[in-house]
Motif scaffolding. Structure first.
Motif, PDB file in Angstrom:
ATOM      1  N   UNK A   1       0.842  -1.188   0.000  1.00  0.00           N
ATOM      2  CA  UNK A   1       0.000   0.000   0.000  1.00  0.00           C
ATOM      3  C   UNK A   1       0.881   1.243   0.000  1.00  0.00           C
ATOM      4  N   UNK A   2       0.414   2.273  -0.630  1.00  0.00           N
ATOM      5  CA  UNK A   2       1.218   3.482  -0.769  1.00  0.00           C
ATOM      6  C   UNK A   2       1.304   4.283   0.510  1.00  0.00           C
ATOM      7  N   UNK A   3       2.272   5.148   0.565  1.00  0.00           N
ATOM      8  CA  UNK A   3       2.485   5.953   1.761  1.00  0.00           C
ATOM      9  C   UNK A   3       1.633   7.212   1.725  1.00  0.00           C
ATOM     10  N   UNK A   4       1.101   7.527   0.596  1.00  0.00           N
ATOM     11  CA  UNK A   4       0.573   8.878   0.411  1.00  0.00           C
ATOM     12  C   UNK A   4      -0.759   9.127   1.117  1.00  0.00           C
TER      13      UNK A   4
ATOM     14  N   UNK B   1      10.540  -6.113  10.040  1.00  0.00           N
ATOM     15  CA  UNK B   1      10.290  -7.111   8.990  1.00  0.00           C
ATOM     16  C   UNK B   1       9.117  -6.727   8.087  1.00  0.00           C
ATOM     17  N   UNK B   2       8.085  -6.097   8.677  1.00  0.00           N
ATOM     18  CA  UNK B   2       6.914  -5.742   7.871  1.00  0.00           C
ATOM     19  C   UNK B   2       7.293  -4.758   6.777  1.00  0.00           C
ATOM     20  N   UNK B   3       8.278  -3.934   7.074  1.00  0.00           N
ATOM     21  CA  UNK B   3       8.715  -2.933   6.102  1.00  0.00           C
ATOM     22  C   UNK B   3       9.705  -3.555   5.116  1.00  0.00           C
ATOM     23  N   UNK B   4      10.690  -4.280   5.644  1.00  0.00           N
ATOM     24  CA  UNK B   4      11.717  -4.824   4.746  1.00  0.00           C
ATOM     25  C   UNK B   4      11.148  -5.897   3.822  1.00  0.00           C
TER      26      UNK B   4
ATOM     27  N   UNK C   1       4.133  -3.175   4.453  1.00  0.00           N
ATOM     28  CA  UNK C   1       3.647  -1.804   4.657  1.00  0.00           C
ATOM     29  C   UNK C   1       4.827  -0.840   4.666  1.00  0.00           C
ATOM     30  N   UNK C   2       4.523   0.433   4.573  1.00  0.00           N
ATOM     31  CA  UNK C   2       5.545   1.443   4.853  1.00  0.00           C
ATOM     32  C   UNK C   2       5.466   1.778   6.342  1.00  0.00           C
ATOM     33  N   UNK C   3       6.546   2.345   6.862  1.00  0.00           N
ATOM     34  CA  UNK C   3       6.656   2.584   8.301  1.00  0.00           C
ATOM     35  C   UNK C   3       5.461   3.348   8.849  1.00  0.00           C
ATOM     36  N   UNK C   4       5.131   4.448   8.202  1.00  0.00           N
ATOM     37  CA  UNK C   4       4.097   5.315   8.767  1.00  0.00           C
ATOM     38  C   UNK C   4       2.768   4.569   8.854  1.00  0.00           C
ATOM     39  N   UNK C   5       2.466   3.802   7.838  1.00  0.00           N
ATOM     40  CA  UNK C   5       1.184   3.099   7.856  1.00  0.00           C
ATOM     41  C   UNK C   5       1.171   2.002   8.909  1.00  0.00           C
ATOM     42  N   UNK C   6       2.281   1.275   9.019  1.00  0.00           N
ATOM     43  CA  UNK C   6       2.341   0.192  10.008  1.00  0.00           C
ATOM     44  C   UNK C   6       2.192   0.726  11.419  1.00  0.00           C
TER      45      UNK C   6
END
Lengths: 330, 320
Positions: B2-5, B224-227, B231-236
């Motif tokens: 999913x996008x960060x935007x 791990x969720x990011x790498x 997800x991207x960090x902010x969303x996670x």
């Protein structure tokens, strides 16, 4: 303890009119034999001792154990019930059929008596198995082609995953699982899966009678003989035990020849003795860690590899990984 | 991914970090908390001090720790950094009996207080309840549960809790003892939602009992969720913070990570129910074998002391 005959008892293979020896020759440990001639001798001696059920797997020691077992069974193939396993780990039918041909080639035979899905250990494995284009279709096709007589699956992780596999409705002939007195009290296949198999007429195959590497035996909780007797006394078609050297074969034959099952009270006494250690799963690392999950499974599922595992070291040497990742499921 | 935007549009710079009630304790805590383990992983004592002070300045008041993190270094760093500002912080640390006698718990408490340079803890939790017989051992005569009550009687700790990262069923076993826990810590992230889920199985029960839920491992423990691209960090992080928890404890080992997470926390607005469901659905396939939640499916996050007490091989003998 021996019965009137000193032969290894033969038991019915599930709902089929086929009988297999109550003890099965575990293929993984065969790869720990010092060399091929030693492995061939072990296989021959097992056949001579009355073992008719032989276990193996496409990914054990990167194919070495199938090749050695194939050499050992040369000339006596017709006297045994030969099983090996396919290592799709969620990947597709075409890969499974390719592995089957490799297994047949290594085992020097034109058919398997039993072909099982290996290492059903992850929660999404049942869904990946039964999906369109998944390994279930390979089992059906191989059966139709006459390359395999019976089909099944195996796993060492969690009873709930086995039950999910059964819930797919696929007509399995056999199911393999860890059975030992520790399992009896912890994430128990004995309690949760075994009765269901017997109700359905599916052949139950026990494995890990001494918990894989025999840690509880080394720690003095019980003897190898006690553990093997316990597993063989359960309502299973066969108990698969790892054979890597003549002493291991001798011990297995000693227990199996003329085998008489333990009394219920003796079974309970063993369960009670192991209960304290079963409570945190310390001797059943295959349920709680990645230790016994083969690298093919980890790669397919994106888990980290265990660099100490024999297959990983062999894989790094041979760098012939065949895996491509499975597609996402809905 | 999913996008960060749009979905992950997060906090507003300059705005406050929201405070939430810590269950029924009467305390209020910041929606973002500082994880103690990573404080010990920071490059230097100075950077750790700066992380704690900048966090306090930004309005973070919840600080997590454990007696066994980095052989005491994490507690020492937090203690040093909070010197003179202890009263502004809600300090939690954890006791690491791993099934042993209450006397060991009381000894660890004294060591934690010394390292943290304080005469009391705001929250004292039982660490790493991850083995299936842990609840039995904790509630056995002379177990850790008795130590919690004694420490509270002595005024050395105000509130009590436990934590674990393995399986919801073990948390529920702990709760079934009806011990007066004030806090319960658990992994909460957008993959947990559909795999051995604490969010589905434990969080509602904790809230029903009026206890404070503390979330952790919002990005899988080590990102791990990011790498792995879930997800991207902010969303996670924002997903975890949008759940009905008192605080989301986040491992922060550098100032840049702190700044990134503060940006999410400032003026935090939770995702809507529809957005939460969309994230869960997008993560479902990746969640389904647990390969990004290694704390549930492997031994990777299980500490060596706990392994030793339970007769398991060490992390050197039994690697991931």
């Amino acid at each position: 303890m021996p019965n009137s005959s000193d032969a290894i008892p033969l038991r019915q293979f599930g709902r089929h009119n086929v009988r297999i020896s109550a003890i099965g020759f575990g293929g993984h440990h065969l790869g720990d034999a010092p060399d091929e001639p030693a492995a061939v001798r072990l296989v021959r001696q097992a056949v001579d001792g009355g073992v008719t059920f032989f276990d193996n797997c496409w990914e054990y020691h990167r194919g070495k154990t199938e090749a050695w077992m194939g050499a050992g069974l040369e000339g006596v193939r017709d006297r045994v019930f030969l099983m090996t396993k396919v290592c799709t780990h969620g990947r597709d039918k075409a890969l499974a059929l390719r592995m089957l041909d490799e297994s047949l080639h290594r085992l020097r035979t034109d058919h398997l008596d039993l072909w099982q899905i290996h290492g059903v250990c992850f929660e999404n494995d049942p869904a990946l198995f039964i999906r369109k284009g998944g390994a279930a279709e390979a089992l059906e096709q191989a059966k139709k082609q006459g390359k395999v007589r019976f089909v099944g699956f195996t796993g060492h992780k969690d009873p709930s995953i086995h039950l999910k596999m059964l819930a797919t409705g696929f007509p399995f002939d056999s199911v393999q699982m860890p059975l030992n007195p520790f399992d009896a009290n912890f994430h128990s296949f004995e309690q949760e899966v075994l009765p269901e198999l017997n109700r359905r007429g599916i052949a139950a195959l026990g494995m890990k009678p001494i918990c894989g590497h025999g840690t509880p035996v080394q720690k003095g909780v019980l003897t190898g003989e006690e553990a093997l007797r316990y597993a063989m006394s359960l309502p299973v078609a066969a108990t698969i035990t790892g054979i890597d050297k003549p002493e291991a074969l001798r011990q297995a034959l000693k227990v199996a020849q003329g085998f008489v099952p333990l009394e219920p009270s003796a079974m309970q006494a063993l369960r009670d003795r192991c209960r304290q250690y079963a409570a945190d799963g310390r001797f059943e690392l295959y349920k709680l860690s990645l230790q016994f999950d083969n690298p093919e499974a980890r790669l397919a599922h994106g888990f980290p590899l265990d660099m100490q595992q024999v297959e990983v070291r062999e894989m790094l040497r041979m760098t012939e990984n065949s895996g491509h990742p499975y597609p996402p499921t809905q | 991914m999913l996008g960060a935007t749009d979905l992950a549009a997060s906090g507003q710079s300059g705005a406050e970090i929201p405070r939430r009630p810590l269950g029924r304790t009467g305390l209020e805590v910041s929606a973002l908390g500082i994880g103690g383990y990573h404080l010990g992983s920071a490059n230097s004592d100075a950077e750790a001090t700066q992380i704690v002070n900048e966090a306090l300045d930004a309005g973070v008041n919840f600080f997590d720790n454990a007696w066994e993190y980095h052989q005491g270094l994490s507690e020492e760093r937090l203690g040093r950094a909070l010197r003179g500002r202890r009263d502004r912080a809600v300090v939690m640390t954890k006791v690491c009996t791993h099934g042993r006698h209450r006397n060991i718990a009381m000894r660890q408490l004294e060591e934690s207080l010394t390292r943290l340079q304080t005469d009391h803890l705001d929250v004292w939790q039982i660490h790493e309840v991850i083995y299936e017989n842990d609840p039995d051992l904790i509630f056995a005569p002379n177990g850790a549960a008795e130590a919690l009550l004694e420490a509270r009687r002595q005024g050395k700790v105000r509130f009590l809790g436990f934590t674990g990262h393995k399986d919801p069923s073990i948390h529920l076993k702990m709760l079934s003892h009806n011990f007066p826990f004030d806090t319960v810590q658990m992994p909460l992230n957008c993959l947990d939602a559909t795999f051995r889920s604490f969010e589905s199985n434990v969080l509602p029960e904790v809230n029903r009992r009026g206890m404070a839920a503390l979330g952790m491992k919002s990005l899988g423990g080590s990102g791990e969720l990011v790498s792995e691209g879930a997800v991207v960090v902010t969303m996670g992080l924002r997903y975890a913070m949008s759940l009905p928890v008192a605080v989301t404890i986040s491992g922060i080992d550098s100032l840049s990570v702190l700044h990134q997470n503060l940006a999410v926390a400032r003026g935090f607005q939770p995702f809507s129910a529809v957005e939460m469901q969309a994230i869960r659905d997008a993560c479902r396939s990746g969640a389904s074998d647990g390969h990004m939640e290694l704390f549930k499916t492997t031994k990777k996050y299980d500490g060596d002391l706990g392994r030793e007490m339970h007769g398991f091989p060490s992390s050197a003998e039994l690697p991931v």
